[in-house]
Design a protein around this motif. Structure first.
Motif, PDB file in Angstrom:
ATOM      1  N   THR A   1     -26.827  10.079  41.609  1.00 14.63           N
ATOM      2  CA  THR A   1     -25.634   9.330  41.977  1.00 14.63           C
ATOM      3  C   THR A   1     -24.435  10.246  42.181  1.00 14.63           C
ATOM      4  O   THR A   1     -24.413  11.376  41.714  1.00 14.63           O
ATOM      5  CB  THR A   1     -25.264   8.304  40.882  1.00 14.63           C
ATOM      6  OG1 THR A   1     -25.140   9.003  39.650  1.00 14.63           O
ATOM      7  CG2 THR A   1     -26.301   7.216  40.763  1.00 14.63           C
ATOM      8  N   CYS A   2     -23.438   9.706  42.870  1.00 11.41           N
ATOM      9  CA  CYS A   2     -22.195  10.445  43.112  1.00 11.41           C
ATOM     10  C   CYS A   2     -21.345  10.417  41.854  1.00 11.41           C
ATOM     11  O   CYS A   2     -21.087   9.344  41.321  1.00 11.41           O
ATOM     12  CB  CYS A   2     -21.444   9.797  44.274  1.00 11.41           C
ATOM     13  SG  CYS A   2     -19.759  10.402  44.500  1.00 11.41           S
ATOM     14  N   PRO A   3     -20.887  11.567  41.391  1.00 11.19           N
ATOM     15  CA  PRO A   3     -20.081  11.588  40.170  1.00 11.19           C
ATOM     16  C   PRO A   3     -18.724  10.893  40.332  1.00 11.19           C
ATOM     17  O   PRO A   3     -18.137  10.454  39.354  1.00 11.19           O
ATOM     18  CB  PRO A   3     -19.890  13.079  39.881  1.00 11.19           C
ATOM     19  CG  PRO A   3     -20.193  13.769  41.159  1.00 11.19           C
ATOM     20  CD  PRO A   3     -21.137  12.911  41.924  1.00 11.19           C
ATOM     21  N   ASP A   4     -18.243  10.768  41.577  1.00 10.62           N
ATOM     22  CA  ASP A   4     -16.950  10.117  41.793  1.00 10.62           C
ATOM     23  C   ASP A   4     -17.077   8.601  41.912  1.00 10.62           C
ATOM     24  O   ASP A   4     -16.163   7.870  41.568  1.00 10.62           O
ATOM     25  CB  ASP A   4     -16.295  10.629  43.088  1.00 10.62           C
ATOM     26  CG  ASP A   4     -15.912  12.089  42.967  1.00 10.62           C
ATOM     27  OD1 ASP A   4     -16.009  12.635  41.850  1.00 10.62           O
ATOM     28  OD2 ASP A   4     -15.524  12.677  43.989  1.00 10.62           O
ATOM     29  N   CYS A   5     -18.187   8.134  42.457  1.00  9.95           N
ATOM     30  CA  CYS A   5     -18.306   6.705  42.757  1.00  9.95           C
ATOM     31  C   CYS A   5     -19.389   6.018  41.939  1.00  9.95           C
ATOM     32  O   CYS A   5     -19.429   4.793  41.865  1.00  9.95           O
ATOM     33  CB  CYS A   5     -18.615   6.485  44.235  1.00  9.95           C
ATOM     34  SG  CYS A   5     -17.480   7.326  45.321  1.00  9.95           S
ATOM     35  N   GLY A   6     -20.280   6.776  41.378  1.00  5.41           N
ATOM     36  CA  GLY A   6     -21.370   6.178  40.614  1.00  5.41           C
ATOM     37  C   GLY A   6     -22.418   5.502  41.483  1.00  5.41           C
ATOM     38  O   GLY A   6     -23.282   4.796  40.983  1.00  5.41           O
TER      39      GLY A   6
ATOM     40  N   MET B   1     -25.671  13.005  50.320  1.00  7.36           N
ATOM     41  CA  MET B   1     -24.351  12.526  50.706  1.00  7.36           C
ATOM     42  C   MET B   1     -24.047  11.176  50.074  1.00  7.36           C
ATOM     43  O   MET B   1     -24.920  10.315  49.969  1.00  7.36           O
ATOM     44  CB  MET B   1     -24.280  12.386  52.224  1.00  7.36           C
ATOM     45  CG  MET B   1     -22.910  11.968  52.717  1.00  7.36           C
ATOM     46  SD  MET B   1     -22.962  11.459  54.428  1.00  7.36           S
ATOM     47  CE  MET B   1     -22.317  12.891  55.209  1.00  7.36           C
ATOM     48  N   CYS B   2     -22.786  11.010  49.646  1.00  2.00           N
ATOM     49  CA  CYS B   2     -22.336   9.716  49.145  1.00  2.00           C
ATOM     50  C   CYS B   2     -21.783   8.937  50.343  1.00  2.00           C
ATOM     51  O   CYS B   2     -20.832   9.385  50.981  1.00  2.00           O
ATOM     52  CB  CYS B   2     -21.245   9.908  48.096  1.00  2.00           C
ATOM     53  SG  CYS B   2     -20.467   8.362  47.614  1.00  2.00           S
ATOM     54  N   HIS B   3     -22.363   7.786  50.654  1.00  2.00           N
ATOM     55  CA  HIS B   3     -21.909   7.017  51.814  1.00  2.00           C
ATOM     56  C   HIS B   3     -20.640   6.231  51.519  1.00  2.00           C
ATOM     57  O   HIS B   3     -20.097   5.557  52.386  1.00  2.00           O
ATOM     58  CB  HIS B   3     -23.008   6.074  52.310  1.00  2.00           C
ATOM     59  CG  HIS B   3     -24.113   6.801  53.006  1.00  2.00           C
ATOM     60  ND1 HIS B   3     -25.197   6.185  53.542  1.00  2.00           N
ATOM     61  CD2 HIS B   3     -24.284   8.127  53.259  1.00  2.00           C
ATOM     62  CE1 HIS B   3     -26.002   7.090  54.086  1.00  2.00           C
ATOM     63  NE2 HIS B   3     -25.468   8.275  53.918  1.00  2.00           N
ATOM     64  N   CYS B   4     -20.187   6.321  50.274  1.00  2.98           N
ATOM     65  CA  CYS B   4     -18.952   5.633  49.926  1.00  2.98           C
ATOM     66  C   CYS B   4     -17.756   6.554  50.146  1.00  2.98           C
ATOM     67  O   CYS B   4     -16.814   6.194  50.835  1.00  2.98           O
ATOM     68  CB  CYS B   4     -19.042   5.170  48.486  1.00  2.98           C
ATOM     69  SG  CYS B   4     -17.546   4.470  47.868  1.00  2.98           S
ATOM     70  N   CYS B   5     -17.799   7.773  49.607  1.00  3.62           N
ATOM     71  CA  CYS B   5     -16.634   8.662  49.730  1.00  3.62           C
ATOM     72  C   CYS B   5     -16.902   9.832  50.664  1.00  3.62           C
ATOM     73  O   CYS B   5     -15.998  10.596  50.977  1.00  3.62           O
ATOM     74  CB  CYS B   5     -16.198   9.174  48.362  1.00  3.62           C
ATOM     75  SG  CYS B   5     -17.375  10.319  47.617  1.00  3.62           S
ATOM     76  N   GLY B   6     -18.153  10.010  51.118  1.00  5.55           N
ATOM     77  CA  GLY B   6     -18.456  11.072  52.068  1.00  5.55           C
ATOM     78  C   GLY B   6     -18.701  12.434  51.431  1.00  5.55           C
ATOM     79  O   GLY B   6     -18.980  13.407  52.129  1.00  5.55           O
TER      80      GLY B   6
HETATM   81 ZN    ZN Z   1     -18.822   9.133  46.153  1.00  8.71          ZN
END
Ligand code: ZN
Ligand code: ADP
Length: 701
Positions: free
Chosen positions: A428-433, A446-451
């Motif tokens: 998971t993305c550490p910024d968005c979970g 890649m995180c599709h939420c924050c890029g």
């Molecule tokens: Zn993210």
């Protein structure tokens, strides 16, 4: 001495607080000024001016940045209305309305003009040499190029009027080819629609026309009428990258006095286009969401194509909806609005149903019938790489017949979820979970939420394992697998990864039109495309949108499936559509099967009524964030205590954003004023540090 009240953007200020400064320079309301604030120098907007002041000490304005205000009276009024309506600071509204080059943080830019050669209506005789030269020119082109080939011949053709010169801001592209475009003879339904809209005294029209019913031609003929009366036209499209065809059509029909405004222009280009409108050098603007703020002086008509599309809503503060702004401006200019869609938004259709909007319908395709829909029950089908045998057979038939196929898979990347086979953990993305997707070409996650992207090490961060489940796939993997199944097919992929570069959409689409067999991609392939040889559409994961826990997920799914289906068989062949679903009896699927918007509308309205959702209530969500999740929760609970007059759901913790924990409250009320007053009360108490999302509104009015 002038005393000016200035809006400044600063986190510690409460909403719409102004500060007084003095200046001896000429200044007007709406000008940007540089002012001292604490230890900083900030840029603000002048809100009002007086020649008296009862404060003891007043700091001086350091510099007046604009000789004339950037925004006219209308747009300044609009900013005040937006600030009140969306419960947000006025300065954020003013900033939203201006092109980037004019935002407070940026300095002026200047326009450099270039000369373009356009085809002219020349007269007089030509030598054979001149005739050949003229025939070899592909208009429009840069004048300097022609002069390089032959200065004298070029000049002679200009003198005789065979070449016309046009000044264009440098860097602004001309449409690739201005092919001749003649208007069609309208069908009787189209004729009727044009007649009703132009003759009626109503203001807002909802043009509900099935996919391929020729809405564009209705737009163009309405625009023609308004332009010939000397007024301006605003033509809004959902995402310009996806609809280069629309720009081509409009510019081919109306020629040069047209401005284009969308997200892929750079700051200079946006500024140039803005100036063209401000100086009244153009009569028609084609653009996406932000074009709704163009400085028109004499607007005669606003066309809003695909009015249901979610890109008309801005998803950061101020979270305005383009439709609200459209109606406000139409009211100001006293002009008509045409909202159009094959799948109107529920709130627009509800208004039309009640007679608030004037409903105009186009029930038939121009020359063919609606595509035949097959619901493929994935519970009983044999599949290869997630593709059913039925769909694969249909694709083979198209390849043999040299017809084209569009495939929709609403998930980009290669593997959308990386789950370790040894410990079961998801990366998971550490910024968005949220789950990270693997992108094979860049070999990264890649995180599709924050890029944000992360190098891919093929190791699970929690157990060190090297094996990952390959349960579902994204567009990148689908492309790879289709190519294995159909080695000789020309496959084109269109998603956020392949369209990052400027004009990438246009290139991919013209490649498809010329020589492609299969166009596969995310929702961007579902919208607006009009290709004569496409006779098959396949929807790979039709259920994916229904799983979202959102009151509008049925509506979004219906729109997507109906719009995607609408790309099939538009001009001569009968189209077919294969929808892969695990739940073919779900009512959204049944409605799409019969292209039955009415039935969908009635059923969905019942659900909204039962669940107390818009358009039956006014609704607003508030999001409170903080690096400390306890603090975020505490803020939300405090706000809840202030919301006595409305129904409150929550607080609940939702996914993180930018390393901050977030908590959400949902407020609902039966009347707008109660909700609006309550949200203002909370916003003032929290000094505006909330993300506020007002839902499109309701049935009264
Ligand atoms: Zn993210
Ligand atoms: P919509 O936007 O309603 O989905 P379009 O405006 O793209 O549909 O029109 C569908 C197709 O029909 C287009 O290829 C268009 O050129 C063609 N068309 C539209 N109006 C006419 C007409 N009156 N006669 C012939 N063809 C038409």
């Amino acid at each position: 001495m002038n005393y000016v009240q200035v809006y400044i953007e600063h986190n510690s200020l409460s909403l719409n607080q102004t500060f007084t400064y003095q200046t001896e320079q000429d200044v007007s309301v709406g000008c940007r000024v540089k002012v001292p604030f604490g230890h900083q120098t900030l840029i603000g907007f002048v809100d009002s001016i007086s020649n008296q002041c009862d404060l003891d000490t007043v700091k001086s304005v350091l510099e007046v940045l604009d000789p004339k205000p950037l925004l006219n009276v209308e747009l300044l009024d609009l900013a005040s209305w937006m600030s009140d309506y969306y419960v947000t600071s006025k300065i954020s509204c003013l900033k939203t309305m201006l092109p980037p080059a004019l935002k407070p943080s940026s300095s002026h830019t200047h326009v450099i003009y270039e000369q373009w050669a356009m085809k002219g209506n020349g007269s007089g005789s030509l030598t054979p040499k001149q005739t050949t030269f003229l025939a070899s020119i592909s208009f429009p082109c840069k004048l300097s190029q022609l002069r390089k080939q032959s200065r004298t011949m070029t000049q002679r053709l200009i003198d005789q009027g065979y070449i016309a010169i046009e000044q264009r801001p440098k860097g602004m592209s001309m449409p690739a080819s201005l092919h001749e475009n003649h208007s069609f003879t309208l069908t009787s339904e189209q004729k009727q629609a044009v007649l009703i809209i132009s003759k009626s005294n109503d203001t807002v029209f909802l043009l509900h026309g099935v996919t391929g019913s020729g809405k564009t031609e209705v737009f163009l003929q309405l625009a023609q009428q308004v332009l010939s009366s000397g007024k301006q036209v605003l033509f809004l499209v959902p995402e310009i990258g996806l609809t280069p065809m629309m720009i081509n059509q409009v510019s081919a029909r109306f020629g040069k006095r047209i401005a284009i405004y969308h997200s892929q222009l750079n700051a200079q280009e946006k500024y140039d286009q803005y100036r063209l409108v401000k100086e009244h050098k153009v009569d028609i603007v084609v653009g996406t969401r932000s074009a709704v703020f163009m400085p028109f002086s004499d607007l005669g008509l606003i066309l809003m194509d695909e009015e249901h599309d979610s890109s008309y809503k801005q998803e950061n503060m101020p979270r305005y909806h383009t439709r609200d702004i459209v109606k406000w401006r139409a009211n100001y200019h006293g002009c008509k609005v045409v909202l159009a869609s094959a799948t109107p938004s529920l709130e627009s259709y509800a208004r039309a149903y009640k007679g608030v909007y004037h409903l105009v319908t186009l029930t038939h395709r121009i020359s063919v019938s609606m595509p035949m829909i097959h619901l493929v029950d994935m519970k009983t089908q044999k599949t290869h790489f997630g593709l059913s045998q039925d769909l694969l057979d249909a694709i083979s038939i198209r390849l043999n017949r040299r017809e084209q196929t569009i495939l929709l898979l609403n998930r980009r990347g290669y593997l959308p979820i990386m789950r370790c086979m040894d410990c079961g953990q998801i990366m998971t993305c550490p910024d968005c979970g949220l789950a990270l997707s693997y992108h094979k070409k860049d070999h990264q996650l890649m995180c599709h939420c924050c890029g944000r992207t992360f190098p891919y090490a093929n190791t699970c961060p929690s157990c060190g394992g090297h094996h990952f489940y390959q349960s579902s796939m994204g567009t990148e993997k689908l492309e790879e697998q289709l190519q294995t199944l159909f080695p000789s097919a020309h496959i084109i992929r269109m998603d956020a990864d392949t369209t990052r570069k400027k004009r990438a959409h246009q290139k991919l689409l013209s490649e498809f039109e010329r020589s492609g067999d299969i166009l596969l991609g995310t929702q961007m392939v579902a919208k607006g495309l009009d290709f004569a040889r496409v006779s098959l559409v396949g929807i790979i994961n039709a259920d994916s949108g229904l799983a979202r826990l959102d009151f509008s997920s049925n509506e979004l799914t219906y729109d997507l499936l109906e719009q995607a289906s609408g790309r099939s068989g538009r001009q001569s062949q009968q189209g077919e559509v294969f929808i892969q679903t695990f739940d073919p009896n779900q009512y959204v699927m049944r409605c799409v099967l019969h292209h039955d918007y009415q039935r969908f509308f009635k059923q969905e309205m019942q659900f909204r009524h039962l669940g107390m959702y818009p358009p039956y209530v006014y609704m607003c969500t508030l999001i409170f964030s903080d690096v400390d999740s306890n603090k975020a929760m505490k803020k939300a609970s405090q706000a809840k205590k202030l919301a006595l007059s409305v129904k409150v759901l929550g607080p609940v913790e939702i996914s993180m954003r930018q390393k901050k924990a977030r908590c959400r409250l949902v407020l609902k009320a039966k009347d707008q004023k109660t909700l609006h007053d309550c949200v203002w009360k909370i916003a003032k108490a929290m000094k505006g540090n909330i993300d506020i999302n007002m839902y499109p509104m309701l049935l009264e009015e």
